[in-house]
Design a protein around this motif. Structure first.
Motif, PDB file in Angstrom:
ATOM      1  N   UNK A   1      47.552  37.575  42.486  1.00  0.00           N
ATOM      2  CA  UNK A   1      46.551  36.583  42.885  1.00  0.00           C
ATOM      3  C   UNK A   1      45.159  37.206  42.926  1.00  0.00           C
ATOM      4  N   UNK A   2      45.052  38.429  43.445  1.00  0.00           N
ATOM      5  CA  UNK A   2      43.760  39.126  43.498  1.00  0.00           C
ATOM      6  C   UNK A   2      43.238  39.407  42.098  1.00  0.00           C
ATOM      7  N   UNK A   3      44.138  39.831  41.224  1.00  0.00           N
ATOM      8  CA  UNK A   3      43.740  40.112  39.834  1.00  0.00           C
ATOM      9  C   UNK A   3      43.233  38.833  39.174  1.00  0.00           C
ATOM     10  N   UNK A   4      43.954  37.732  39.367  1.00  0.00           N
ATOM     11  CA  UNK A   4      43.526  36.462  38.778  1.00  0.00           C
ATOM     12  C   UNK A   4      42.180  36.012  39.346  1.00  0.00           C
ATOM     13  N   UNK A   5      42.033  36.136  40.655  1.00  0.00           N
ATOM     14  CA  UNK A   5      40.769  35.737  41.280  1.00  0.00           C
ATOM     15  C   UNK A   5      39.614  36.593  40.755  1.00  0.00           C
ATOM     16  N   UNK A   6      39.821  37.904  40.689  1.00  0.00           N
ATOM     17  CA  UNK A   6      38.779  38.799  40.164  1.00  0.00           C
ATOM     18  C   UNK A   6      38.467  38.489  38.708  1.00  0.00           C
ATOM     19  N   UNK A   7      39.515  38.217  37.936  1.00  0.00           N
ATOM     20  CA  UNK A   7      39.328  37.891  36.521  1.00  0.00           C
ATOM     21  C   UNK A   7      38.521  36.609  36.367  1.00  0.00           C
ATOM     22  N   UNK A   8      38.845  35.599  37.171  1.00  0.00           N
ATOM     23  CA  UNK A   8      38.088  34.347  37.105  1.00  0.00           C
ATOM     24  C   UNK A   8      36.627  34.564  37.497  1.00  0.00           C
ATOM     25  N   UNK A   9      36.383  35.392  38.493  1.00  0.00           N
ATOM     26  CA  UNK A   9      35.004  35.687  38.894  1.00  0.00           C
ATOM     27  C   UNK A   9      34.276  36.434  37.783  1.00  0.00           C
ATOM     28  N   UNK A  10      34.948  37.413  37.160  1.00  0.00           N
ATOM     29  CA  UNK A  10      34.315  38.165  36.071  1.00  0.00           C
ATOM     30  C   UNK A  10      34.018  37.253  34.889  1.00  0.00           C
ATOM     31  N   UNK A  11      34.962  36.378  34.568  1.00  0.00           N
ATOM     32  CA  UNK A  11      34.750  35.438  33.463  1.00  0.00           C
ATOM     33  C   UNK A  11      33.561  34.544  33.781  1.00  0.00           C
ATOM     34  N   UNK A  12      33.490  34.087  35.019  1.00  0.00           N
ATOM     35  CA  UNK A  12      32.363  33.244  35.434  1.00  0.00           C
ATOM     36  C   UNK A  12      31.051  34.008  35.298  1.00  0.00           C
ATOM     37  N   UNK A  13      31.044  35.272  35.718  1.00  0.00           N
ATOM     38  CA  UNK A  13      29.841  36.103  35.587  1.00  0.00           C
ATOM     39  C   UNK A  13      29.474  36.306  34.119  1.00  0.00           C
ATOM     40  N   UNK A  14      30.481  36.592  33.270  1.00  0.00           N
ATOM     41  CA  UNK A  14      30.217  36.787  31.843  1.00  0.00           C
ATOM     42  C   UNK A  14      29.654  35.512  31.224  1.00  0.00           C
ATOM     43  N   UNK A  15      30.217  34.369  31.622  1.00  0.00           N
ATOM     44  CA  UNK A  15      29.717  33.103  31.089  1.00  0.00           C
ATOM     45  C   UNK A  15      28.258  32.900  31.490  1.00  0.00           C
ATOM     46  N   UNK A  16      27.955  33.152  32.758  1.00  0.00           N
ATOM     47  CA  UNK A  16      26.582  32.971  33.235  1.00  0.00           C
ATOM     48  C   UNK A  16      25.628  33.908  32.497  1.00  0.00           C
TER      49      UNK A  16
END
Length: 133
Positions: free
Chosen positions: A49-64
């Motif tokens: 769950x932590x890995x998925x949450x971190x991955x989603x945050x990183x993806x969001x940052x990369x998108x931004x």
């Protein structure tokens, strides 16, 4: 399967108690292993769950970041397009200015001066040639 000695009123209580104790130890061992497995599964789930949450945050940052960079590129393209249009307008204005001021009458005037200069040079050359004889 365990076998017990038969005594007057049934099985030997000491052997039965020892066997029950052995079974209780085996059951406790299985329960401990079961708890360890459950804890490992829970830990793995939390980690996932932590890995998925971190991955989603990183993806969001990369998108931004990507969207910001793309906006910068679009802005730069607009600036370059505007500069190119300004250059085109200035160049066209400059050409029109010189074409407008440099009319054919001016060309005829320049041509007359060249003809006059040529006649003067011929006359001078002829005069020099004649005087030197």
């Amino acid at each position: 399967m365990e076998s017990f000695s038969i005594v007057k009123r049934g099985y030997n209580p000491q052997e039965v108690d020892e066997y029950i104790e052995t079974l209780e130890n085996v059951i406790k061992s299985y329960k401990d292993k079961d708890n360890a497995i459950k804890n490992a599964i829970i830990s793995a789930q939390v980690a996932a769950d932590n890995i998925l949450q971190n991955t989603h945050m990183e993806i969001s940052d990369y998108k931004a970041t990507t969207l910001h960079l793309l906006k910068s590129i679009y802005d730069s393209i607009d600036v370059q397009r505007s500069r190119l249009q300004e250059f085109k307008n200035e160049y066209t204005e400059m050409l029109n200015k010189y074409l407008h001021t440099f009319e054919s009458a001016d060309m005829e005037d320049v041509s007359k001066h060249i003809d006059e200069l040529e006649r003067f040079l011929r006359d001078t050359t002829s005069s020099i040639s004649t005087n030197s004889d």
